[in-house]
Design a protein around this motif. Structure first.
Motif, PDB file in Angstrom:
ATOM      1  N   THR A  74      42.984  46.767  48.195  1.00  0.00           N
ATOM      2  CA  THR A  74      43.248  45.769  49.231  1.00  0.00           C
ATOM      3  C   THR A  74      41.889  45.264  49.730  1.00  0.00           C
ATOM      4  O   THR A  74      40.836  45.812  49.356  1.00  0.00           O
ATOM      5  CB  THR A  74      44.009  46.402  50.408  1.00  0.00           C
ATOM      6  OG1 THR A  74      43.180  47.420  50.983  1.00  0.00           O
ATOM      7  CG2 THR A  74      45.354  46.985  49.975  1.00  0.00           C
ATOM      8  N   ASP A  75      41.872  44.267  50.593  1.00  0.00           N
ATOM      9  CA  ASP A  75      40.598  43.810  51.163  1.00  0.00           C
ATOM     10  C   ASP A  75      39.922  44.947  51.927  1.00  0.00           C
ATOM     11  O   ASP A  75      38.714  45.166  51.797  1.00  0.00           O
ATOM     12  CB  ASP A  75      40.817  42.601  52.082  1.00  0.00           C
ATOM     13  CG  ASP A  75      41.203  41.346  51.312  1.00  0.00           C
ATOM     14  OD1 ASP A  75      40.935  41.286  50.081  1.00  0.00           O
ATOM     15  OD2 ASP A  75      41.780  40.428  51.923  1.00  0.00           O
ATOM     16  N   ASP A  95      36.338  46.953  50.972  1.00  0.00           N
ATOM     17  CA  ASP A  95      35.253  47.206  51.923  1.00  0.00           C
ATOM     18  C   ASP A  95      34.896  48.699  51.950  1.00  0.00           C
ATOM     19  O   ASP A  95      33.725  49.068  51.845  1.00  0.00           O
ATOM     20  CB  ASP A  95      35.666  46.731  53.318  1.00  0.00           C
ATOM     21  CG  ASP A  95      34.578  46.967  54.342  1.00  0.00           C
ATOM     22  OD1 ASP A  95      33.422  46.558  54.094  1.00  0.00           O
ATOM     23  OD2 ASP A  95      34.882  47.568  55.392  1.00  0.00           O
TER      24      ASP A  95
END
Length: 168
Positions: free
Chosen positions: A108-109, A113
């Motif tokens: 996922t985003d 990260d």
């Protein structure tokens, strides 16, 4: 002198000791790396391994069967880890449109990260735990030696194509 002839010259106890030192060195170093990653990111070792593999993969995704195989997890063990990573919003499952048997794990985003942070931390830890004591030359030699062993003793499942579904 060839490597095969050199190997034939080692005494039984000597070669067993060499291999034991490889295993002991790996376990001691891996334990330190995992402890530091666990402290910094509250990640289990399997989660760390999966995030690293995904952040380094094209489009930050891999077929789940291949990912489980590469992470040396059983399908059931991988499912548990994947469920925790989904619950933490680090990965999502994505079905292949062309082959319903294939499901991808995809960052996922938020997962991307975190995976980038974990990769940077892992590299920093490896610099201290591996590169500093060995130096660049011996570190490269060690990587080359392990690659040669992996190729010489490859996984029979890989030879049969396990974990390599077609692209979606």
């Amino acid at each position: 002198m060839t490597a095969a002839r050199d190997a034939g010259l080692a005494a039984d106890d000597e070669i067993i000791t060499w291999w034991g030192l490889v295993i002991e060195g790996y376990h001691a170093t891996q334990a330190r790396i995992q402890a530091e990653i666990g402290e910094r990111f509250d990640l289990a070792p399997a989660s760390f391994d999966i995030l690293i593999r995904l952040v380094r993969s094209p489009d930050h995704r891999m077929p789940m069967t291949r990912l489980a195989h590469e992470a040396a997890l059983s399908s059931g063990g991988f499912t548990k880890v994947a469920d925790r990573l989904v619950a933490a919003d680090l990965i999502r499952r994505h079905r292949c449109d062309r082959d319903r048997r294939v499901t991808y794990a995809e960052l996922t985003d938020h997962g991307l990260d975190i995976a980038k942070q974990v990769r940077a931390a892992g590299a920093e830890i490896l610099r201290r735990r591996v590169l500093a004591p060995l130096g660049p030359g011996d570190s490269q030699w060690l990587a080359d030696a392990m690659r040669a062993l992996r190729e010489a003793n490859g996984d029979p499942q890989e030879e049969r194509g396990v974990g390599r579904p077609g692209a979606c």
